[in-house]
Design an enzyme around this catalytic site. Sequence first.
Site, PDB file in Angstrom:
ATOM      1  N   TYR A  42      -2.252  -0.056  10.195  1.00 49.01           N
ATOM      2  CA  TYR A  42      -2.435  -0.674   8.888  1.00 49.01           C
ATOM      3  C   TYR A  42      -1.180  -0.512   8.037  1.00 49.01           C
ATOM      4  O   TYR A  42      -0.672  -1.479   7.448  1.00 49.01           O
ATOM      5  CB  TYR A  42      -3.638  -0.057   8.170  1.00 49.01           C
ATOM      6  N   SER A  96       0.830  -1.206   0.000  1.00 49.70           N
ATOM      7  CA  SER A  96       0.000   0.000   0.000  1.00 49.70           C
ATOM      8  C   SER A  96       0.863   1.254   0.000  1.00 49.70           C
ATOM      9  O   SER A  96       1.960   1.276   0.582  1.00 49.70           O
ATOM     10  CB  SER A  96      -0.890  -0.009   1.251  1.00 49.70           C
TER      11      SER A  96
END
Length: 318
Positions: A152, A127
């Site tokens: 995350y 990501s």
Amino acid sequence: MNILVTGAAGFIGSHLTERLLADGHTVVGLDNLDPFYDMAIKRQNLSNFNQHENFTFVLGDICEPEDVERACTEQKPDMIVHLAAKAGVRPSILAPVPYHQVNVEGTTVMLEAARHYKIPKFIFASSSSVYGNNEKIPFAETDNVDYPISPYAATKKAGELICYTYSHLHDIDITCLRFFTAYGPRQRPDLAIHKFARLILDDKPIPVYGDGSMRRDYTYIDDIIDGVRAAMDRCSGYNIYNLGESQPIRLDELIAELENALGKKAIINRLPLQPGDVNQTYADVTKAKLELGYHPTTELSVGLKRFADWLKNTNTTE
């Protein structure tokens, strides 16, 4: 080629599975239909290809070695494309432990499966969040990513590290792909474009955190899938690539474009900035262009129009 796709019922996973089947590959989809958002949406995603003769669905959890074993023995995979993850920056701040369990331990289970079953190639979905509030723009794969600002993001950085370890120790070809804000038909309902669009259509205020100056590198799903397919075809050694549009857009500009696509004005509810939100994302895709032949082509206005058309014609609900 036989390919195991984790997270096959999700947004990116369902689009990739469709493309792979269209290209003549055999796909085993592993997904636990996590209720992070309505499972009916994921079942609808699966319905696009669930009856295809070259597709097999395995309902299972990447954290459970027995489930992964079932997926790996259904068809002996030549490659794993590991897209499954616990998603969401803000929810990870509220409940970090499950994020570690799924995104780090689950990725390790998948890598162990690749080692055990001698699956030679592995694609890992990372990501753009790993860059944190990177001061240098655009973000390049060689930039320091030691300062993620959400659990995350930290789990995605950890996933890249464990992937490198397995590539080094067990001679597995592994490519990590840093996705930059993917959008398009079937986008998760909790993400900004989808969430904003539904609120606009329902004449409800949209939550805008900050003054609208935050910038994101929104990347249309077809361009993301083109990049994944190119990475699959060229997976060798250990590599990291950015997959983005390389055209960051301010939040207020995004809202204006979304209003145009939907043909309706938004009602704005301004709120304070949220912890974990980065100021901007901006992909340097030079490496992906040179080594993968990656060339994103979808302008935001075009992609949003396609998304808006899909949204207006779908029965999907939140």
